[in-house]
Design a protein around this motif. Structure first.
Motif, PDB file in Angstrom:
ATOM      1  N   ILE B 183       1.047  -1.138  -0.204  1.00 34.71           N
ATOM      2  CA  ILE B 183      -0.115   0.056  -0.031  1.00 34.71           C
ATOM      3  C   ILE B 183       0.843   1.241   0.147  1.00 34.71           C
ATOM      4  CG2 ILE B 183      -1.553   1.398   1.340  1.00 34.71           C
ATOM      5  CD1 ILE B 183      -2.633  -1.585   2.630  1.00 34.71           C
ATOM      6  N   SER B 185       2.146   4.452   1.012  1.00 34.30           N
ATOM      7  CA  SER B 185       1.759   5.385   2.055  1.00 34.30           C
ATOM      8  C   SER B 185       2.939   6.013   2.828  1.00 34.30           C
ATOM      9  CB  SER B 185       0.890   4.489   3.111  1.00 34.30           C
ATOM     10  OG  SER B 185       1.483   3.587   3.596  1.00 34.30           O
ATOM     11  N   CYS B 265       3.291   0.321   3.098  1.00 28.90           N
ATOM     12  CA  CYS B 265       3.080  -0.810   3.996  1.00 28.90           C
ATOM     13  C   CYS B 265       2.812  -2.104   3.229  1.00 28.90           C
ATOM     14  CB  CYS B 265       2.044  -0.518   5.073  1.00 28.90           C
ATOM     15  SG  CYS B 265       2.530   0.507   6.289  1.00 28.90           S
ATOM     16  N   THR B 267       0.485  -5.252   2.694  1.00 32.83           N
ATOM     17  CA  THR B 267      -0.622  -5.596   3.278  1.00 32.83           C
ATOM     18  C   THR B 267      -0.490  -6.596   4.344  1.00 32.83           C
ATOM     19  OG1 THR B 267      -1.009  -7.595   1.917  1.00 32.83           O
ATOM     20  CG2 THR B 267      -1.855  -5.448   0.905  1.00 32.83           C
ATOM     21  N   ASN B 268      -1.764  -7.052   5.362  1.00 31.71           N
ATOM     22  CA  ASN B 268      -1.436  -7.861   6.314  1.00 31.71           C
ATOM     23  C   ASN B 268      -1.350  -9.159   5.699  1.00 31.71           C
ATOM     24  OD1 ASN B 268      -2.751  -9.813   8.310  1.00 31.71           O
ATOM     25  ND2 ASN B 268      -2.623  -8.018   9.727  1.00 31.71           N
ATOM     26  N   GLU B 269      -1.827  -9.577   4.715  1.00 27.85           N
ATOM     27  CA  GLU B 269      -1.723 -10.816   4.135  1.00 27.85           C
ATOM     28  C   GLU B 269      -0.347 -11.083   3.350  1.00 27.85           C
ATOM     29  OE1 GLU B 269      -2.287 -11.423   0.240  1.00 27.85           O
ATOM     30  OE2 GLU B 269      -2.212 -13.687   0.302  1.00 27.85           O
ATOM     31  N   LEU B 290      -5.267   0.758  -1.666  1.00 23.42           N
ATOM     32  CA  LEU B 290      -5.570   0.721  -0.172  1.00 23.42           C
ATOM     33  C   LEU B 290      -6.865  -0.045   0.192  1.00 23.42           C
ATOM     34  CD1 LEU B 290      -5.115   1.718   2.733  1.00 23.42           C
ATOM     35  CD2 LEU B 290      -6.196   3.825   2.053  1.00 23.42           C
ATOM     36  N   PHE B 291      -7.948   0.711  -0.690  1.00 21.98           N
ATOM     37  CA  PHE B 291      -9.252   0.354  -0.250  1.00 21.98           C
ATOM     38  C   PHE B 291      -9.628  -1.263  -0.594  1.00 21.98           C
ATOM     39  CE2 PHE B 291      -9.198   4.986   0.205  1.00 21.98           C
ATOM     40  CZ  PHE B 291      -9.811   4.965   1.220  1.00 21.98           C
ATOM     41  N   ALA B 293      -7.388  -3.590  -0.468  1.00 19.49           N
ATOM     42  CA  ALA B 293      -6.711  -4.567   0.648  1.00 19.49           C
ATOM     43  C   ALA B 293      -7.626  -4.192   1.871  1.00 19.49           C
ATOM     44  CB  ALA B 293      -5.390  -3.749   1.068  1.00 19.49           C
ATOM     45  N   GLU B 294      -8.243  -3.111   2.281  1.00 19.22           N
ATOM     46  CA  GLU B 294      -8.782  -3.039   3.305  1.00 19.22           C
ATOM     47  C   GLU B 294     -10.370  -3.995   3.280  1.00 19.22           C
ATOM     48  OE1 GLU B 294     -11.094   0.591   4.004  1.00 19.22           O
ATOM     49  OE2 GLU B 294     -11.841   0.244   5.806  1.00 19.22           O
ATOM     50  N   TYR B 297      -8.990  -7.642   3.669  1.00 15.13           N
ATOM     51  CA  TYR B 297      -8.702  -7.823   5.481  1.00 15.13           C
ATOM     52  C   TYR B 297      -9.907  -7.816   6.134  1.00 15.13           C
ATOM     53  CZ  TYR B 297      -6.033  -7.636   9.629  1.00 15.13           C
ATOM     54  OH  TYR B 297      -5.628  -7.690  10.819  1.00 15.13           O
ATOM     55  N   SER B 301     -11.159 -10.682   8.373  1.00 18.90           N
ATOM     56  CA  SER B 301     -11.070 -10.652   9.818  1.00 18.90           C
ATOM     57  C   SER B 301     -12.593 -11.092  10.348  1.00 18.90           C
ATOM     58  CB  SER B 301     -10.900  -9.240  10.189  1.00 18.90           C
ATOM     59  OG  SER B 301      -9.500  -8.600   9.955  1.00 18.90           O
TER      60      SER B 301
END
Lengths: 240, 310
Positions: B183, B185, B265, B267-269, B290-291, B293-294, B297, B301
């Protein structure tokens, strides 16, 4: 105030592009405000010199929505004014004896001042917590009087004793635990800065005001201060 | 009790992490591969935060004194129960006296051993995640890793239904070069266009300098317009570019603030996938919206953290 997402569940709010007392004060006031109004969405907060990093609970709220909510509060946040007087000064006792002030010689050489004068300057300034990080309870305190500012050691030490009070450039700090570090050591406090068992986990928070108070060796020891065996070896050879 | 006969080089008690203390410099810790961790708890119908053992590199050997259900996810360490090979990403019934063995990691780097209702470890600052550097968490609450002879308590359980993770959710740890999604940022805009394109068109190698704090990569150097920035909070997966131009990805035990420029950053994955990479693995960086990825995730979650209402 400039809000930017950094990953899926984290955003950063920038308040300034330079380090200023007013900015640190502002951040210290914004954090309780955000916790009060948006606390149920927030998992973690990291304040620093000019910014606040916020991690949110994605199960409860999305990034766009939290950014909208913070933006909605912008005029309130802008109106949070500086009230320095609302802070108590936290008094930290420091033993400035040569056996714990490992870098006394560097400090006197660099400043061309006698060590007694350096102690006087260091202990009569009121410092502000600009950031906490690097290690649990490690607070970056500013500003050091320019007369006693000194660059970090070119080679960091492997072990700095817990409680060491040290200077780097225009900042001063206390090492909460024994750790590696490159700041120039001026003294040592017997006070536990962080205690995982204590309700008040960390003695400081962002924006707090700190003053150092010189104490004698006897007082240092009576308050639980510890002199290491390496201290006595160093006193004769006070190296750089 | 689970009696540890051989802890291997690094076995740690982990729950989802220690949250709410980063403002005083206490890092979160938590499972390096949260995806594998959450699946292991889900296979047992556990609460998502139930403590497990994160086994790095392998060579873990232990004996159960009570019957229970377990699940193993993550790296393939040729696991066996009483020397009979078992499969990862599945739950198993355990009888009192059974012995479990994980050998060396064949693919991936970290395995998760979950047990029905979690291992019983006393939390400190609301978590039993082990962070050695902060001397927090683990069996003795002081950040010690598990060692031979340690005893971990758990609840006795009778036989329950066996669950297995569907094939499509099991990551392929042999993929090379591994795509890592970034992402853009933080200081992304402070990197000149030509430096950004080097970063996204090169292949990087996972160096031997990897730990729970950060993964140092080696490859084409990247230069930022500014060598340093005012120290600021560091998010999971942040990609620092220090003066030598070699990226460092900040992982679960990262320091809370830092002053190196960051190009973005993971991504969490992708953090989870990188956590399974051994030194020498090849990776590539790919820009991610970003969105998008959000959304991904968030869906994961909700699926893995809100299971069975716990």
């Amino acid at each position: 105030m400039n809000i930017q997402p950094v990953n899926e569940n984290t955003l950063i709010i920038y308040f300034s592009e330079s380090i200023e007392t007013a900015v640190a004060d502002k951040i210290a006031r914004v954090i309780p405000f955000l916790r009060q109004h948006l606390g149920s969405y927030i998992i973690d907060v990291i304040p620093s010199y000019t910014s606040i990093l916020i991690t949110i609970d994605l199960i409860k709220i999305g990034l766009r929505e939290i950014i909208n909510k913070i933006t909605y509060f912008k005029s309130y946040i802008d109106a949070l004014t500086i009230v320095n007087e609302s802070y108590n000064e936290i008094i930290i006792p420091v033993y400035y004896g040569l056996e714990v002030a490992w870098d006394a010689e560097n400090l006197t050489r660099h400043s061309s001042l006698p060590f007694e004068k350096i102690i006087e300057i260091h202990s009569t300034t009121v410092y502000r917590v600009y950031a906490i990080g690097f290690a649990p309870g490690f607070a970056y305190l500013g500003n050091t009087d320019p007369r006693i500012a000194i660059p970090r050691q070119s080679t960091p030490r492997m072990k700095v004793p817990a409680g060491s009070v040290a200077i780097a450039d225009q900042q001063t700090a206390i090492y909460p635990r024994e750790s590696p570090g490159g700041w120039q050591i001026i003294g040592r406090t017997p006070i536990e800065l962080i205690d995982y068992q204590r309700e008040n986990l960390c003695l400081f928070e962002m924006g707090a005001l700190i003053r150092f108070q010189p104490i004698t060796k006897e007082k240092f020891i009576s308050l639980g201060g510890i002199l290491n065996t390496s201290d006595s070896n160093l006193i004769s050879s006070t190296k750089g | 009790m689970l009696r540890i006969l051989s802890s291997g080089p690094l076995s740690l008690v982990q729950d989802l992490g220690r949250y709410g203390y980063q403002n005083v410099g206490v890092t979160t810790g938590g499972p390096m591969d949260e995806h594998a961790f959450l699946w292991a708890n889900r296979l047992l119908n556990n609460a998502p935060n139930d403590p497990q053992i994160e086994i790095t590199l392998g060579q873990f050997h232990a004996e159960f004194t009570k019957s229970t259900m377990i699940a193993i996810t993550g790296a393939d360490m040729s696991p066996s129960i009483n020397d009979i090979p078992i499969k990862a990403w599945q739950s198993y019934f355990i009888n009192a006296g059974d012995k479990i063995k994980l050998n060396n990691a064949q693919t991936g780097l970290r395995s998760y051993l979950a047990i029905k209702d979690g291992f019983k470890a006393q939390p400190i600052l609301n978590s039993c995640s082990t962070v050695t550097r902060d001397r927090l968490g683990g069996l003795k609450k002081n950040g010690d890793k598990l060692s031979d002879g340690d005893l971990l308590d758990y609840s006795e359980t009778s036989h329950q239904i066996i669950n297995r993770v569907p094939e499509k959710f099991i990551p392929n740890y042999t993929q090379q070069p591994l795509p890592l999604f970034v992402i853009p940022s933080y200081q992304y805009e402070l990197f000149p266009k030509d430096q950004q394109s080097i970063f996204f068109s090169s292949t990087y190698t996972v160096s031997p300098q990897i730990d729970r704090m950060g993964y140092r990569l080696s490859g084409e150097k990247i230069k930022c317009r500014q060598p340093g920035i005012i120290s600021e909070g560091i998010a999971l997966g942040a990609i620092q570019i220090p003066a030598d131009g070699q990226p460092i990805v900040l992982m679960r035990d990262r320091q809370t603030i830092g002053g190196y420029p960051k190009i973005g950053c993971l991504t969490n994955e992708s953090v989870c996938r990188l956590a399974q990479c051994q030194p020498g693995s090849k990776v590539r960086f790919i820009l991610k919206d970003l969105f998008q990825a959000e959304a991904e995730y968030s869906v994961e979650s909700i699926f893995l953290k809100l299971n069975n209402g716990k």
